[in-house]
Design a protein around this motif. Structure first.
Motif, PDB file in Angstrom:
ATOM      1  N   GLY A   2     -14.740 -18.679  15.466  1.00 41.79           N
ATOM      2  CA  GLY A   2     -13.954 -18.610  14.238  1.00 41.79           C
ATOM      3  C   GLY A   2     -12.737 -17.719  14.293  1.00 41.79           C
ATOM      4  N   ASP A   3     -12.286 -17.345  15.465  1.00 38.63           N
ATOM      5  CA  ASP A   3     -11.123 -16.476  15.634  1.00 38.63           C
ATOM      6  C   ASP A   3      -9.839 -17.276  15.385  1.00 38.63           C
ATOM      7  N   ALA A   4      -9.164 -16.963  14.291  1.00 37.49           N
ATOM      8  CA  ALA A   4      -7.956 -17.700  13.903  1.00 37.49           C
ATOM      9  C   ALA A   4      -6.819 -17.490  14.898  1.00 37.49           C
ATOM     10  N   ALA A   5      -6.716 -16.286  15.456  1.00 37.76           N
ATOM     11  CA  ALA A   5      -5.654 -16.016  16.432  1.00 37.76           C
ATOM     12  C   ALA A   5      -5.865 -16.848  17.691  1.00 37.76           C
ATOM     13  N   ALA A   6      -7.110 -17.001  18.104  1.00 40.73           N
ATOM     14  CA  ALA A   6      -7.408 -17.826  19.278  1.00 40.73           C
ATOM     15  C   ALA A   6      -7.128 -19.297  18.981  1.00 40.73           C
ATOM     16  N   GLN A   7      -7.395 -19.710  17.764  1.00 39.65           N
ATOM     17  CA  GLN A   7      -7.110 -21.093  17.370  1.00 39.65           C
ATOM     18  C   GLN A   7      -5.601 -21.354  17.444  1.00 39.65           C
ATOM     19  N   ARG A   8      -4.835 -20.417  16.965  1.00 36.48           N
ATOM     20  CA  ARG A   8      -3.373 -20.543  17.014  1.00 36.48           C
ATOM     21  C   ARG A   8      -2.894 -20.562  18.469  1.00 36.48           C
ATOM     22  N   GLN A   9      -3.508 -19.721  19.302  1.00 35.26           N
ATOM     23  CA  GLN A   9      -3.145 -19.661  20.717  1.00 35.26           C
ATOM     24  C   GLN A   9      -3.452 -20.988  21.415  1.00 35.26           C
ATOM     25  N   LEU A  10      -4.609 -21.562  21.130  1.00 41.07           N
ATOM     26  CA  LEU A  10      -4.966 -22.847  21.720  1.00 41.07           C
ATOM     27  C   LEU A  10      -4.006 -23.937  21.255  1.00 41.07           C
ATOM     28  N   TYR A  11      -3.640 -23.894  19.977  1.00 39.38           N
ATOM     29  CA  TYR A  11      -2.671 -24.857  19.450  1.00 39.38           C
ATOM     30  C   TYR A  11      -1.347 -24.737  20.200  1.00 39.38           C
ATOM     31  N   GLN A  12      -0.873 -23.521  20.392  1.00 40.55           N
ATOM     32  CA  GLN A  12       0.408 -23.303  21.067  1.00 40.55           C
ATOM     33  C   GLN A  12       0.376 -23.764  22.517  1.00 40.55           C
ATOM     34  N   ILE A  13      -0.782 -23.676  23.148  1.00 37.77           N
ATOM     35  CA  ILE A  13      -0.915 -24.124  24.527  1.00 37.77           C
ATOM     36  C   ILE A  13      -0.885 -25.647  24.606  1.00 37.77           C
ATOM     37  N   LEU A  14      -1.595 -26.307  23.694  1.00 34.66           N
ATOM     38  CA  LEU A  14      -1.778 -27.757  23.774  1.00 34.66           C
ATOM     39  C   LEU A  14      -0.692 -28.575  23.078  1.00 34.66           C
ATOM     40  N   ALA A  15      -0.131 -28.062  22.013  1.00 35.07           N
ATOM     41  CA  ALA A  15       0.759 -28.849  21.152  1.00 35.07           C
ATOM     42  C   ALA A  15       1.941 -29.507  21.866  1.00 35.07           C
ATOM     43  N   PRO A  16       2.688 -28.811  22.713  1.00 34.19           N
ATOM     44  CA  PRO A  16       3.847 -29.475  23.329  1.00 34.19           C
ATOM     45  C   PRO A  16       3.475 -30.731  24.127  1.00 34.19           C
ATOM     46  N   SER A  17       2.441 -30.630  24.925  1.00 33.23           N
ATOM     47  CA  SER A  17       2.025 -31.767  25.738  1.00 33.23           C
ATOM     48  C   SER A  17       1.448 -32.895  24.874  1.00 33.23           C
ATOM     49  N   LEU A  18       0.641 -32.520  23.880  1.00 33.99           N
ATOM     50  CA  LEU A  18       0.038 -33.542  23.021  1.00 33.99           C
ATOM     51  C   LEU A  18       1.081 -34.218  22.133  1.00 33.99           C
ATOM     52  N   PHE A  19       2.092 -33.463  21.717  1.00 33.76           N
ATOM     53  CA  PHE A  19       3.169 -34.064  20.921  1.00 33.76           C
ATOM     54  C   PHE A  19       3.932 -35.084  21.762  1.00 33.76           C
ATOM     55  N   ALA A  20       4.183 -34.754  23.018  1.00 31.89           N
ATOM     56  CA  ALA A  20       4.857 -35.705  23.913  1.00 31.89           C
ATOM     57  C   ALA A  20       4.014 -36.964  24.080  1.00 31.89           C
ATOM     58  N   THR A  21       2.710 -36.806  24.156  1.00 28.11           N
ATOM     59  CA  THR A  21       1.814 -37.961  24.239  1.00 28.11           C
ATOM     60  C   THR A  21       1.924 -38.807  22.977  1.00 28.11           C
ATOM     61  N   CYS A  22       1.931 -38.166  21.827  1.00 30.03           N
ATOM     62  CA  CYS A  22       2.060 -38.885  20.557  1.00 30.03           C
ATOM     63  C   CYS A  22       3.380 -39.654  20.485  1.00 30.03           C
ATOM     64  N   LEU A  23       4.451 -39.045  20.969  1.00 32.88           N
ATOM     65  CA  LEU A  23       5.758 -39.710  20.941  1.00 32.88           C
ATOM     66  C   LEU A  23       5.762 -40.987  21.777  1.00 32.88           C
ATOM     67  N   ARG A  24       4.988 -41.003  22.859  1.00 34.73           N
ATOM     68  CA  ARG A  24       4.920 -42.200  23.703  1.00 34.73           C
ATOM     69  C   ARG A  24       4.248 -43.370  22.999  1.00 34.73           C
ATOM     70  N   TYR A  25       3.390 -43.072  22.031  1.00 34.57           N
ATOM     71  CA  TYR A  25       2.610 -44.121  21.374  1.00 34.57           C
ATOM     72  C   TYR A  25       3.112 -44.463  19.976  1.00 34.57           C
ATOM     73  N   THR A  26       4.157 -43.808  19.508  1.00 38.89           N
ATOM     74  CA  THR A  26       4.639 -44.052  18.151  1.00 38.89           C
ATOM     75  C   THR A  26       6.110 -44.453  18.158  1.00 38.89           C
ATOM     76  N   LYS A  27       6.572 -44.835  16.984  1.00 37.63           N
ATOM     77  CA  LYS A  27       7.953 -45.284  16.854  1.00 37.63           C
ATOM     78  C   LYS A  27       8.881 -44.198  16.325  1.00 37.63           C
ATOM     79  N   SER A  28       8.309 -43.137  15.750  1.00 41.65           N
ATOM     80  CA  SER A  28       9.171 -42.099  15.176  1.00 41.65           C
ATOM     81  C   SER A  28       8.559 -40.720  15.365  1.00 41.65           C
ATOM     82  N   LYS A  29       9.412 -39.722  15.252  1.00 38.19           N
ATOM     83  CA  LYS A  29       8.980 -38.334  15.364  1.00 38.19           C
ATOM     84  C   LYS A  29       8.001 -37.988  14.243  1.00 38.19           C
TER      85      LYS A  29
END
Length: 79
Positions: free
Chosen positions: A14-41
């Motif tokens: 339940g550590d919110a800071a760790a959750q934010r850290q995990l989000y910051q690690i994963l988000a750029p790559s996962l967002f790029a993945t989402c962009l490949r499968y969608t039509k808009s940002k």
């Protein structure tokens, strides 16, 4: 710098800071993945949000056999 497994352990506790850290690690790559499968940002942002809801909800089922990014990417692609 904390290891991936240390961050995941803290998120599961339940550590919110760790959750934010995990989000910051994963988000750029996962967002790029989402962009490949969608039509808009905007659509990609919606899918990314849905993916993170599912990732954090099911993090306890992550076995650690491989990198968290690969596991998260599979969830994101399935959404």
């Amino acid at each position: 710098m904390q290891t991936e497994s240390e961050i995941i352990t803290k998120v599961l506790k339940g550590d919110a800071a760790a959750q934010r850290q995990l989000y910051q690690i994963l988000a750029p790559s996962l967002f790029a993945t989402c962009l490949r499968y969608t039509k808009s940002k905007f659509e990609a942002e919606d899918f990314l949000q849905e993916a993170f809801i599912k990732i954090f909800s099911n993090l306890n089922s992550f076995r650690g056999d491989g990198p968290i990014l690969a596991w998260s990417r599979r969830i994101t692609v399935n959404i």
